[in-house]
Design a protein around this motif. Structure first.
Motif, PDB file in Angstrom:
ATOM      1  N   GLU A 342       0.838  -1.211   0.000  1.00 55.90           N
ATOM      2  CA  GLU A 342       0.000   0.000   0.000  1.00 55.90           C
ATOM      3  C   GLU A 342       0.869   1.256   0.000  1.00 55.90           C
ATOM      4  O   GLU A 342       0.567   2.239  -0.686  1.00 55.90           O
ATOM      5  CB  GLU A 342      -0.914  -0.024   1.223  1.00 55.90           C
ATOM      6  CG  GLU A 342      -1.864   1.166   1.286  1.00 55.90           C
ATOM      7  CD  GLU A 342      -2.763   1.113   2.513  1.00 55.90           C
ATOM      8  OE1 GLU A 342      -3.494   2.090   2.739  1.00 55.90           O
ATOM      9  OE2 GLU A 342      -2.739   0.097   3.241  1.00 55.90           O
ATOM     10  N   LEU A 343       1.977   1.211   0.755  1.00 54.09           N
ATOM     11  CA  LEU A 343       2.891   2.349   0.774  1.00 54.09           C
ATOM     12  C   LEU A 343       3.525   2.569  -0.591  1.00 54.09           C
ATOM     13  O   LEU A 343       3.703   3.709  -1.031  1.00 54.09           O
ATOM     14  CB  LEU A 343       3.972   2.122   1.844  1.00 54.09           C
ATOM     15  CG  LEU A 343       5.005   3.230   2.017  1.00 54.09           C
ATOM     16  CD1 LEU A 343       4.332   4.540   2.414  1.00 54.09           C
ATOM     17  CD2 LEU A 343       6.060   2.835   3.055  1.00 54.09           C
ATOM     18  N   ALA A 344       3.854   1.493  -1.308  1.00 59.26           N
ATOM     19  CA  ALA A 344       4.411   1.631  -2.661  1.00 59.26           C
ATOM     20  C   ALA A 344       3.407   2.275  -3.599  1.00 59.26           C
ATOM     21  O   ALA A 344       3.761   3.130  -4.429  1.00 59.26           O
ATOM     22  CB  ALA A 344       4.832   0.256  -3.174  1.00 59.26           C
ATOM     23  N   GLY A 345       2.106   1.900  -3.448  1.00 59.00           N
ATOM     24  CA  GLY A 345       1.080   2.542  -4.275  1.00 59.00           C
ATOM     25  C   GLY A 345       0.973   4.027  -3.979  1.00 59.00           C
ATOM     26  O   GLY A 345       0.779   4.850  -4.894  1.00 59.00           O
ATOM     27  N   GLN A 346       1.076   4.411  -2.720  1.00 58.43           N
ATOM     28  CA  GLN A 346       1.025   5.836  -2.376  1.00 58.43           C
ATOM     29  C   GLN A 346       2.213   6.577  -2.968  1.00 58.43           C
ATOM     30  O   GLN A 346       2.084   7.725  -3.410  1.00 58.43           O
ATOM     31  CB  GLN A 346       0.992   5.991  -0.849  1.00 58.43           C
ATOM     32  CG  GLN A 346      -0.291   5.472  -0.215  1.00 58.43           C
ATOM     33  CD  GLN A 346      -0.259   5.574   1.296  1.00 58.43           C
ATOM     34  OE1 GLN A 346       0.722   6.011   1.860  1.00 58.43           O
ATOM     35  NE2 GLN A 346      -1.359   5.160   1.933  1.00 58.43           N
TER      36      GLN A 346
END
Length: 821
Positions: A342-346
């Motif tokens: 999820e952090l990579a998507g952000q």
């Protein structure tokens, strides 16, 4: 990339996870180990102390019971009345007591007159009719008076502890006929402190009321050793009990004690803390091994967990670094199905937004740069305005400068400055730019009440009117509109002391004044107020300075005359004070010294500075003369008080004349008892000779008085005792009552010799007799057993003074002195 990975491995999340897991495991194990250790320590310590306390209490009861048995057995053997048996019968009874009671080392019988008639010791020694007088011994007198048994304080001889048991004997009539003194060897107390009763690692000992060791176990302190400085012993002597302390070697110990109430002895059981807490150390070692094992396991688990997390984190770190370098087209690929994905998507979404907004960034930077340049320019102008305004203290020069700078800052078309007239409560036009200030009109003077200027002054905040055509009825409206102005800004000139005026900015175009301009004008107004206030203060200070100079000149003239008179008066007062102070000090010194010194000695000490130091505390050899009247107590009981006072006056007058003639120091007198010191505070080489010669003359003088008193029916005698030795001398008492006194055994010796002297007799110590033997006729007397002295005292009697020898010696000394010169 490898460098980043290595850094993450060494100092990033890897290290944090490993350290966190290791720290948690170590913390839990350490807390558990510490709690178990603390609980074990408390239990072990309590168990040891309770056990030692029970042993100490049991031992104290056994000691008290043993001493009671000794008293009972000794009393039983000697219970028969002493006046019913002969000396041989007493010897048989005492021999039986020594055989039956091993602890008794010596038995003595003392008659009612205080004479030792019989003494038996365990070694077989027998003594009859000793010359030692026990009539003044406290053990004898108190036991005989009470008629009951008593124990003495413990004492030591040749390193062995002893105690005396004194038993009183009464005849059939109930009167005391003597006492039996049994000396008990206390070494048997150590039998109660054997290794079997005490324990392998425990030390036990018994101390008396002074802290001296009476008995000890095999590992305990030496007999007769002073342990009163140990904390646990000091606490027990004070009535409390400690559970910790120091042993006689200075090591920490756990301790318990019990008191033997009858004798005020204390029984101590102690165990070294290091040995007592050995189980606790073993438990700490076990806890340390367990913590070490947990540390290894936690480090292995933390390493495995952290390595599995580093791969996605390194991918995020690499992508963030590329975004930081401006490569917004890069996308981060992380497939972990958790928060990291999820952090990579952000991060990817943020890269898209940054790519979109990057094109507008340069334009926004240019706009902000332009606004910043404008703000800097305004600040520079404001700084120049502040320096220009603050540089002048002339109000006529300050106001034009303020108006010109305000017009420059605001880029307005006109600026008006009004000053406030507090007396008339209105604003007067004082300075103007862009408007003729001399033109007639209502704008020249504006009342505060109901005006925009007054409203701004009351609130302390600027008031902006963007369009005068739409404004209400205000004093400036018509004049400003006629002159072609459409907007106005009124800035009050106020400070903490009140209203100074108002600054009015006029523009020919309508519209709002920017907020930054209004704020800038508020700052400018504060500087203008400061300049105006400084100018006014400067004007007022100049005026006050002129007035003060005139007043100062007048005051200086008057002060000069007053100072001259004051100086003269001070000189007179100083001279008078010095003279009075010197005379008062001389009188006071003589008055204080004459309380206890001869007048000529007091005059010598008070005659010059520094002699009064002779009365400070010091140690010196002195000759002490102690004298009193024989039979005076019976005389005072049989005669009237007035007659007793007459006798004392005659007695003191005769003694005082001789004391002062021989330059002695009267230490004290109480009734008929008088004590005189020689060689203090004034030193004399022949102080002993003076004392003896004065005593001979006292005996002759008071002897004549005694004859006169006998003719009046008073049977009185006069005795003298003289001793030589060292004493501590100095003033004692308080401010209203001071005395010069001597403290030391020499004063007690003189008093006891005086007690031994009969009427008309002078008894001196053998040392005094040796000092004056060539001048006197005397004779040695039997050794005296004096109260308070452990050994017999050598003494002599002074019969007469040989004047012819005294004159020959004095003449020889004078001849030798002349030859030396």
């Amino acid at each position: 990339m490898d460098a980043v990975k290595d850094k993450s491995w060494r100092g990033g999340l890897f290290a944090k996870y490993v350290f966190a897991l290791v720290g948690l495991v170590v913390f839990v194990l350490a807390v558990n180990g510490l709690m178990e250790t603390w609980i074990g320590y408390r239990a072990t310590r309590t168990s040891l102390i309770d056990g030692m306390a029970e042993k100490a209490e049991a031992t104290s009861r056994r000691i008290e019971q043993a001493m009671s048995d000794l008293e009972r057995q000794s009393s039983w053997v000697t219970r028969a009345s002493a006046n019913q048996f002969s000396t041989d019968q007493r010897r048989v009874d005492y021999t039986q007591l020594l055989n039956q009671v091993p602890a008794v080392s010596q038995v003595s019988f003392i008659s009612a007159q205080g004479r030792e008639e019989l003494r038996l010791s365990r070694g077989g020694g027998v003594s009859y009719g000793s010359t030692v007088d026990f009539s003044r011994d406290a053990r004898f007198t108190e036991t005989l008076a009470r008629g009951a048994n008593s124990f003495s304080q413990a004492y030591f001889r040749d390193g062995r502890p002893f105690i005396s048991l004194t038993m009183a004997h009464t005849g059939y009539s109930g009167a005391g006929v003597g006492v039996t003194v049994a000396e008990i060897d206390l070494r048997f107390l150590s039998d109660y402190l054997g290794d079997g009763q005490v324990g392998r690692n425990t030390v036990a000992f018994v101390v008396d009321s002074q802290g001296l060791v009476l008995a000890a176990s095999s590992k305990g302190p030496d007999i007769d050793r002073d342990l009163s400085t140990l904390p646990q012993v000091a606490a027990a002597l004070a009535g409390s009990h400690e559970t910790t302390g120091k042993d006689f070697g200075g090591h920490a110990v756990l301790t318990a004690s019990s008191t033997v109430p009858k004798f005020k002895w204390n029984v101590f059981f102690e165990q070294p803390t290091a040995q007592a807490l050995t189980p606790i150390r073993d438990q700490l070692v076990r806890s340390a091994l367990l913590i070490g094992l947990g540390l290894i396991v936690a480090m292995l688990a933390g390493t495995v967990l952290a390595r599995r997390m580093l791969i996605p984190i390194n991918a995020l770190s690499s992508g963030a670094r590329l975004l930081g370098e401006g490569k917004f087209g890069h996308r981060i690929e992380v497939k972990t199905a958790d928060e990291l994905e999820e952090l990579a998507g952000q991060f990817n979404s943020m890269a898209s937004q940054l790519q979109e907004t990057y094109t507008d960034l340069e334009w926004k930077v240019k706009e902000r740069t332009r606004d910043l340049a404008q703000s800097i320019n305004e600040l520079k102008v404001l700084e120049e305005v502040g320096r220009a305004v603050a540089s002048s203290l002339d109000l006529n020069a300050v106001l034009p400068t303020v108006a010109a700078r305000a017009l420059e800052i605001t880029h307005a078309d006109a600026v008006l400055i009004y000053t406030f007239d507090a007396a008339n409560d209105r604003f007067n036009l004082t300075e103007a730019i862009g408007v003729d200030k001399n033109a007639d009109g209502s704008h020249r003077a504006i009342d505060r009440e109901g005006s925009t200027l007054g409203e701004a002054a009351s609130s302390g905040e600027p008031i902006a009117i963007p369009n005068l055509h739409k404004a209400g009825d205000i004093p400036l409206r018509d004049v400003a509109v006629e002159a072609g102005f459409y907007s106005v800004l009124v800035v009050p000139l106020v400070d903490q002391t009140g209203v100074l005026g108002s600054l009015v900015v006029l523009r020919r175009n309508a519209g709002d004044f920017p907020q930054n301009l209004i704020g800038l004008m508020k700052t400018f107004a504060h500087q203008a107020v400061l300049a105006m206030r400084n100018a006014r203060l400067f004007s007022e200070v100049n005026q006050k300075s002129s007035e003060l100079e005139i007043a100062h000149s007048t005051v200086q003239q008057q002060a000069a005359k007053l100072q001259e008179q004051t100086d003269q008066l001070k000189d007179w007062n100083k001279s008078l004070e010095d003279r009075v102070e010197t005379q008062l000090g001389e009188i006071e010194r003589i008055r204080r010294l004459e309380r206890f010194l001869a007048p000529q000695v007091a005059q010598l000490i008070a005659s010059s500075d520094g002699h009064e130091g002779l009365l400070d505390s010091h140690r010196r050899e002195v000759t002490v003369v102690f004298c009193d009247l024989r039979g005076f107590t019976a005389f005072t009981e049989q005669t009237e008080p007035e007659e007793a006072m007459n006798v004392l006056r005659e007695y003191h007058a005769a003694l005082g004349e001789l004391i002062f003639r021989y330059e002695g120091t009267l230490d004290r007198y109480a009734g008929d008892g008088v004590m005189i010191l020689f060689n203090a505070p004034i030193q004399f080489a022949d102080h002993t000779k003076r004392a003896v010669k004065m005593s001979v003359e006292m005996r002759d003088t008071i002897g004549g008085l005694c004859e006169r008193w006998r003719n009046r029916g008073h049977n009185l005698g006069f005795g003298i005792g003289i001793a030589l030795g060292y004493a501590t001398l100095g003033q004692i008492g308080f401010e209203q009552r001071l005395e010069y006194a001597a403290i030391g055994s020499v004063t007690n010796l003189a008093s006891r010799l005086c007690d031994e002297a009969e009427a008309g007799q002078i008894v001196v110590s053998r040392r005094v007799y040796g000092m004056v033997e060539q001048w006197v006729e005397g004779r040695p007397i039997d050794d005296l057993n004096l109260k308070g002295f452990n050994h017999p005292v050598l003494a002599a009697e002074i019969l007469d003074w040989r004047e012819e020898v005294d004159n020959v010696v004095d003449a020889s000394a004078a001849t030798a002195k002349r030859r030396k010169k």
